[in-house]
Motif scaffolding. Sequence first.
Motif, PDB file in Angstrom:
ATOM      1  N   LEU A 119       0.797  -0.976  -0.026  1.00 15.33           N
ATOM      2  CA  LEU A 119       0.060   0.077   0.007  1.00 15.33           C
ATOM      3  C   LEU A 119       1.306   1.248  -0.376  1.00 15.33           C
ATOM      4  O   LEU A 119       0.774   2.567  -1.047  1.00 15.33           O
ATOM      5  CB  LEU A 119      -0.898  -0.223   0.950  1.00 15.33           C
ATOM      6  N   ASP A 120       2.165   1.140   0.866  1.00 16.60           N
ATOM      7  CA  ASP A 120       2.709   2.804   0.918  1.00 16.60           C
ATOM      8  C   ASP A 120       3.496   2.582  -0.584  1.00 16.60           C
ATOM      9  O   ASP A 120       3.986   3.824  -1.282  1.00 16.60           O
ATOM     10  CB  ASP A 120       3.700   2.087   1.852  1.00 16.60           C
TER      11      ASP A 120
ATOM     12  N   ALA B 230       2.400   7.270  -7.015  1.00 18.64           N
ATOM     13  CA  ALA B 230       0.627   8.219  -7.199  1.00 18.64           C
ATOM     14  C   ALA B 230       1.249   8.828  -7.419  1.00 18.64           C
ATOM     15  O   ALA B 230       0.880  10.227  -7.763  1.00 18.64           O
ATOM     16  CB  ALA B 230      -0.673   7.507  -6.747  1.00 18.64           C
ATOM     17  N   HIS B 231       1.943   9.370  -6.048  1.00 22.59           N
ATOM     18  CA  HIS B 231       2.429  10.908  -6.004  1.00 22.59           C
ATOM     19  C   HIS B 231       2.905  11.059  -7.064  1.00 22.59           C
ATOM     20  O   HIS B 231       3.313  12.223  -7.902  1.00 22.59           O
ATOM     21  CB  HIS B 231       2.970  10.781  -4.746  1.00 22.59           C
TER      22      HIS B 231
ATOM     23  N   ASP C 187       5.146  13.854 -11.479  1.00 27.04           N
ATOM     24  CA  ASP C 187       5.257  14.339 -13.143  1.00 27.04           C
ATOM     25  C   ASP C 187       3.912  14.844 -13.941  1.00 27.04           C
ATOM     26  O   ASP C 187       5.116  15.263 -14.719  1.00 27.04           O
ATOM     27  CB  ASP C 187       5.761  13.067 -13.588  1.00 27.04           C
ATOM     28  N   PHE C 188       2.839  14.886 -14.156  1.00 31.19           N
ATOM     29  CA  PHE C 188       2.578  14.843 -14.965  1.00 31.19           C
ATOM     30  C   PHE C 188       2.030  16.758 -14.455  1.00 31.19           C
ATOM     31  O   PHE C 188       1.954  16.957 -15.683  1.00 31.19           O
ATOM     32  CB  PHE C 188       0.743  13.868 -14.455  1.00 31.19           C
ATOM     33  N   TYR C 189       1.986  16.834 -13.306  1.00 32.00           N
ATOM     34  CA  TYR C 189       1.984  18.096 -13.272  1.00 32.00           C
ATOM     35  C   TYR C 189       2.993  19.171 -14.674  1.00 32.00           C
ATOM     36  O   TYR C 189       3.138  20.181 -14.127  1.00 32.00           O
ATOM     37  CB  TYR C 189       1.804  18.494 -11.856  1.00 32.00           C
ATOM     38  N   ARG C 190       4.279  18.807 -13.874  1.00 28.09           N
ATOM     39  CA  ARG C 190       5.732  19.210 -14.231  1.00 28.09           C
ATOM     40  C   ARG C 190       5.850  19.394 -15.644  1.00 28.09           C
ATOM     41  O   ARG C 190       5.233  19.927 -16.320  1.00 28.09           O
ATOM     42  CB  ARG C 190       6.627  18.233 -13.600  1.00 28.09           C
ATOM     43  N   ASP C 191       5.298  18.208 -16.435  1.00 32.28           N
ATOM     44  CA  ASP C 191       5.074  18.404 -17.700  1.00 32.28           C
ATOM     45  C   ASP C 191       3.727  18.773 -18.665  1.00 32.28           C
ATOM     46  O   ASP C 191       4.157  19.400 -19.647  1.00 32.28           O
ATOM     47  CB  ASP C 191       4.886  16.672 -18.279  1.00 32.28           C
ATOM     48  N   MET C 192       2.906  18.938 -18.087  1.00 27.26           N
ATOM     49  CA  MET C 192       1.609  20.002 -17.954  1.00 27.26           C
ATOM     50  C   MET C 192       1.788  21.279 -18.126  1.00 27.26           C
ATOM     51  O   MET C 192       1.794  22.205 -19.338  1.00 27.26           O
ATOM     52  CB  MET C 192      -0.046  19.607 -17.207  1.00 27.26           C
TER      53      MET C 192
END
Length: 51
Positions: A17-18, A24-25, A30-35
């Motif tokens: 779980l950890d 996920a974090h 990474d998604f926000y940085r690339d966006m």
Amino acid sequence: MKPQRRDNSRRVTPDILDFHIKRAHQLRADFYRDMWRAIAALLVRLKRLVL
């Protein structure tokens, strides 16, 4: 007849779980940085077209 239980190896452990929470974090970061990089690149291209 009762249904059989799953194998112990398939259970979700706190370690698993950890790992997935941390992953996920990282994927979200990474998604926000690339966006934001894509938005900045788009703005630069639009600025070049206008000028």
